[in-house]
Scaffold this motif. Structure first.
Motif, PDB file in Angstrom:
ATOM      1  N   ARG A 329      49.380  59.081  40.617  1.00  0.00           N
ATOM      2  CA  ARG A 329      48.514  59.788  41.565  1.00  0.00           C
ATOM      3  C   ARG A 329      49.133  59.878  42.956  1.00  0.00           C
ATOM      4  O   ARG A 329      48.778  60.760  43.736  1.00  0.00           O
ATOM      5  CB  ARG A 329      47.155  59.082  41.652  1.00  0.00           C
ATOM      6  N   GLY A 330      50.028  58.945  43.268  1.00  0.00           N
ATOM      7  CA  GLY A 330      50.636  58.978  44.589  1.00  0.00           C
ATOM      8  C   GLY A 330      51.642  57.860  44.777  1.00  0.00           C
ATOM      9  O   GLY A 330      51.668  56.889  44.014  1.00  0.00           O
ATOM     10  N   PRO A 362      48.147  67.578  41.873  1.00  0.00           N
ATOM     11  CA  PRO A 362      49.417  67.258  42.547  1.00  0.00           C
ATOM     12  C   PRO A 362      49.514  65.778  42.874  1.00  0.00           C
ATOM     13  O   PRO A 362      48.512  65.063  42.947  1.00  0.00           O
ATOM     14  CB  PRO A 362      49.365  68.118  43.808  1.00  0.00           C
ATOM     15  N   VAL A 363      50.735  65.327  43.064  1.00  0.00           N
ATOM     16  CA  VAL A 363      51.001  63.932  43.420  1.00  0.00           C
ATOM     17  C   VAL A 363      51.033  63.820  44.941  1.00  0.00           C
ATOM     18  O   VAL A 363      51.678  64.621  45.624  1.00  0.00           O
ATOM     19  CB  VAL A 363      52.335  63.458  42.813  1.00  0.00           C
ATOM     20  N   ALA A 364      50.331  62.821  45.462  1.00  0.00           N
ATOM     21  CA  ALA A 364      50.277  62.603  46.913  1.00  0.00           C
ATOM     22  C   ALA A 364      51.430  61.697  47.349  1.00  0.00           C
ATOM     23  O   ALA A 364      51.641  60.630  46.756  1.00  0.00           O
ATOM     24  CB  ALA A 364      48.937  61.977  47.300  1.00  0.00           C
ATOM     25  N   ALA A 395      45.803  61.927  52.311  1.00  0.00           N
ATOM     26  CA  ALA A 395      46.648  62.584  51.316  1.00  0.00           C
ATOM     27  C   ALA A 395      45.937  62.693  49.974  1.00  0.00           C
ATOM     28  O   ALA A 395      46.017  63.722  49.294  1.00  0.00           O
ATOM     29  CB  ALA A 395      47.955  61.811  51.162  1.00  0.00           C
ATOM     30  N   LEU A 396      45.231  61.641  49.558  1.00  0.00           N
ATOM     31  CA  LEU A 396      44.528  61.673  48.277  1.00  0.00           C
ATOM     32  C   LEU A 396      43.403  62.709  48.291  1.00  0.00           C
ATOM     33  O   LEU A 396      43.120  63.343  47.264  1.00  0.00           O
ATOM     34  CB  LEU A 396      43.967  60.285  47.949  1.00  0.00           C
ATOM     35  N   GLY A 398      43.464  65.391  50.075  1.00  0.00           N
ATOM     36  CA  GLY A 398      44.006  66.711  50.360  1.00  0.00           C
ATOM     37  C   GLY A 398      43.618  67.253  51.706  1.00  0.00           C
ATOM     38  O   GLY A 398      43.528  68.476  51.890  1.00  0.00           O
ATOM     39  N   THR A 405      52.472  63.389  55.341  1.00  0.00           N
ATOM     40  CA  THR A 405      52.014  63.365  53.951  1.00  0.00           C
ATOM     41  C   THR A 405      52.346  64.691  53.288  1.00  0.00           C
ATOM     42  O   THR A 405      52.613  65.692  53.962  1.00  0.00           O
ATOM     43  CB  THR A 405      50.498  63.122  53.847  1.00  0.00           C
ATOM     44  N   ARG A 407      51.453  66.891  49.287  1.00  0.00           N
ATOM     45  CA  ARG A 407      50.922  66.946  47.924  1.00  0.00           C
ATOM     46  C   ARG A 407      51.798  67.925  47.144  1.00  0.00           C
ATOM     47  O   ARG A 407      51.879  69.109  47.484  1.00  0.00           O
ATOM     48  CB  ARG A 407      49.460  67.382  47.933  1.00  0.00           C
TER      49      ARG A 407
END
Length: 681
Positions: A329-330, A362-364, A395-396, A398, A405, A407
């Motif tokens: 996830r990030g 998307p990956v953060a 970032a998580l 968005g 940061t 994404r």
């Protein structure tokens, strides 16, 4: 085990801890107090003293309160056992009995000897007097500080940040089970208690390969969260994984890293390797897959890993498989100093259970390597954890405009390298605008004009064709004659030093650790500086434990690397070790003339010493021309012009580098073209 009638001994460090002072203070007591107890063992380099004699002496001289030496007296008896595991067993038994737990645990209480049980009973009496949790915490802190090089503990602020990020990943879904497959002394599970409490009989699961660490975690959690269900065991997580009572909602982990003997050969067909068998050099990816195997279908994990895991070529296929499954996830890049090893900027991997639909988000990426507080005391508090968390949450979610940061869609990440390092995906600097570029050109023009003026002033100096043989005198001779006084900077306690950029209006003196030539080149860069509260600094100077400069002092760097000498003309500064202050009698010696003579490299070579591994400059052996005061002042004025010229050269260099970097960034983005009206050819 020592004989029961043998005296309990203390080292100098133990005496210092008992009295709450530094070891140097104890050495001073030994040297200045005739009645200080004599050693009863050890060696000249590491003497040992009787606990009874030391305690009596400290109370008699008012160094400690007779009523407050309970824990200080007990701990040397435990420490005298000399074995980490035996000492740990005592702390575990104290914690278990204070928590009222008598069931089987990672450490069997039957292993305690009669003497160790007596120490447990003594600790319980003290804990009953001071409070159960405070008593156990006192013993736990002493045990950890004694074995700080053998036991790595996740710092509490990092642990709280990891749990807060896990809570953001989890959302509003209740958390009933938190696990840590490499729990150590339970720092992350304790942070989970602070984050989610113990509602609904939350289950806390932990495993550690060291039975003593697992036992300490169990006792600690039993006192911190008496209503929680605990499942803490000792085992090798990778080689002999234990089945959890139920799948975990959240996994928090700071696993061991850079292990080669983690079971690569014997675990080749392990069912946990859903994303590929980890190479022998990728033990961290084995931990990642083990953690994912423990998660419930909606579970999340936050894992602390070395930065190389994100980019090592050997792990690229597993990273790609993790991305395709939607488990990553990030990734958050932390500042150096967040946890051991403290010189490396570690990463937080934010994970989720594999998605049935694959990667659908998307990956953060978060680059928090610059997150440091503007003013902090000591090293441990130098990281701005609030900003780290704010950037990660932004970032998580968005949120647009979240600093440093990005994404990134999964399809853009999978390739020949599959590099997950935030530095590869986050723009750390905003491109300069046209207005910024015009300001930089104006600044460079001003610096060049200033350099031209400084050079013109130097051009007017007359230079003799032949070298004259002039008499010289050393700094030591000038000191003996009273023409100057010399003082060397000292190291200050870390808790007195503030780091960052001084806020406007704050009364503080800068702690100087660099010569001004290096400071000048960094004057136009964002650079963390160190400060000491002004009132504190002046108090330390009055006590003789700090050295401050004032206008007209000459400062000399006492090392060959960075050697320089200059005249202090700005605000008072505190000098660190290897910086010397020469305070002159202006009626006899001109400070600018003195600095001009001292800073010559040939002078430094003559005064250099190599008596130790690291060479240094013996400032007292530096030579100065012997001239009348009138001639000194004439040459001192010429040195002022030279110093102004050097400052201008450094400013032009810094401004030019800044402008060049900005234009280079604009060129790479295709934002620079010919000026309007310019010929096409």
């Amino acid at each position: 085990m020592p004989q029961q009638n043998a005296p309990v001994t203390l080292t100098l460090a133990g005496v210092a801890r008992m009295a709450g002072v530094g070891r140097a203070a104890v050495s001073n007591w030994r040297r200045r107090r005739d009645d200080f107890p004599q050693p009863i063992g050890g060696s000249d380099a590491s003497p040992q003293f009787s606990l009874d004699d030391i305690e009596a002496w400290l109370v008699r001289h008012g160094k400690v309160d007779a009523s407050s030496t309970g824990w200080d007296r007990l701990w040397p008896k435990i420490e005298d056992l000399g074995d980490r595991h035996r000492m740990g067993r005592i702390v575990i038994e104290v914690g278990d009995r204070l928590a009222g737990r008598d069931g089987p645990g990672p450490v069997d209480p039957a292993e305690l000897t009669e003497g160790e049980r007596a120490l447990v009973d003594e600790a319980l009496i003290l804990a009953d007097r001071n409070g159960s949790r405070a008593g156990f915490d006192a013993l736990m802190d002493r045990w950890l500080s004694t074995h700080v090089r053998q036991v790595a503990v996740t710092p509490s602020q990092l642990a709280d940040t990891m749990t807060a990020i896990a809570a953001e990943l989890r959302g509003d879904v209740p958390v009933r089970h938190v696990a840590d497959p490499a729990c150590g002394v339970g720092s992350l599970l304790t942070a989970a208690v602070r984050q989610w409490g113990v509602r609904n009989k939350m289950l806390l699961s932990g495993v550690d390969i060291d039975p003593v660490l697992a036992g300490l975690a169990r006792a600690r959690l039993a006192l911190k969260a008496p209503r929680a269900s605990l499942d803490i065991a000792a085992s090798d997580t990778l080689r002999r994984p234990l089945s959890l009572a139920e799948e975990a909602d959240v996994v928090l982990c700071n696993p061991p890293s850079n292990e080669r003997e983690w079971g690569y050969g014997e675990l080749a067909t392990d069912q946990r390797w859903q994303f590929g068998q980890p190479p022998r050099t990728e033990s961290e990816l084995a931990w990642v897959q083990h953690i994912l195997s423990e998660l419930a279908g909606d579970g999340v994990a936050v894992v602390l890993l070395p930065p190389a895991v994100a980019s090592r070529r050997a792990g690229r296929r597993i990273r790609a498989a993790l991305l395709r499954a939607g488990t990553v996830r990030g990734v958050v890049a932390l500042p150096a100093g967040a946890a051991a090893p403290y010189g490396v900027g570690l990463h937080l991997w934010l994970l989720a259970a594999p998605s049935a639909t694959g990667a659908d988000a998307p990956v953060a990426f978060v680059d928090a390597a610059d997150c440091r507080t503007t003013q902090t005391g000591g090293r441990a508090a130098a990281i701005d954890w609030g900003t780290v968390l704010d950037r990660t949450v932004g970032a998580l979610r968005g949120l647009l405009g979240t600093e440093r940061t990005a994404r990134v869609p999964v399809v853009e990440l999978i390739g020949d390298e599959t590099d997950l390092a935030p530095a590869r995906h986050v723009r750390t600097e905003e491109a300069a605008s046209a207005v910024d570029v015009r300001r930089m050109w104006a600044g460079l023009d001003g610096a060049v004009l200033k350099l031209t003026d400084a050079g013109a002033a130097l051009r007017r100096l007359a230079v003799a064709d032949q070298e004259a043989e002039l008499p010289t005198v050393t700094v030591a001779e000038l000191e003996r004659s009273g023409a100057l006084t010399l003082a060397v900077g000292v190291a200050l306690p870390a808790e007195l030093v503030q780091r960052g950029h001084r806020m406007s209006g704050d009364s503080a003196a800068e702690l100087l650790t660099l010569p001004p030539s290096m400071l000048a080149t960094e004057a136009h860069e964002e650079r963390e500086r160190q400060w000491v509260d002004a009132e504190t600094a002046y108090g330390l100077e009055r006590d003789g434990t700090a050295v401050l400069t004032r206008f007209g002092d000459v400062v000399v760097v006492g090392t060959p690397v960075g050697f320089d000498a200059w005249v202090a003309t700005g605000e008072p500064r505190v000098l660190s070790p290897y910086l010397y202050r020469l305070r002159v009698d202006n009626a006899i010696l001109d400070p600018f003339f003195l600095a001009a003579c001292l800073r010559v490299r040939a002078n430094a070579r003559r005064a250099g010493t190599h008596a130790s591994v690291s060479s240094r400059i013996d400032v007292r052996r530096l030579h100065v021309l012997r001239l009348p005061v009138e001639d000194q002042r004439r040459l001192g004025e010429a040195h002022r012009r030279l110093a102004a010229f050097e400052e201008s050269v450094a400013e032009v260099s810094a401004m030019g580098a800044r402008l060049s970097g900005a234009l280079g960034g604009l060129l790479s983005a295709g934002r620079v073209g010919p000026a309007e009206g310019a010929d096409a050819g």
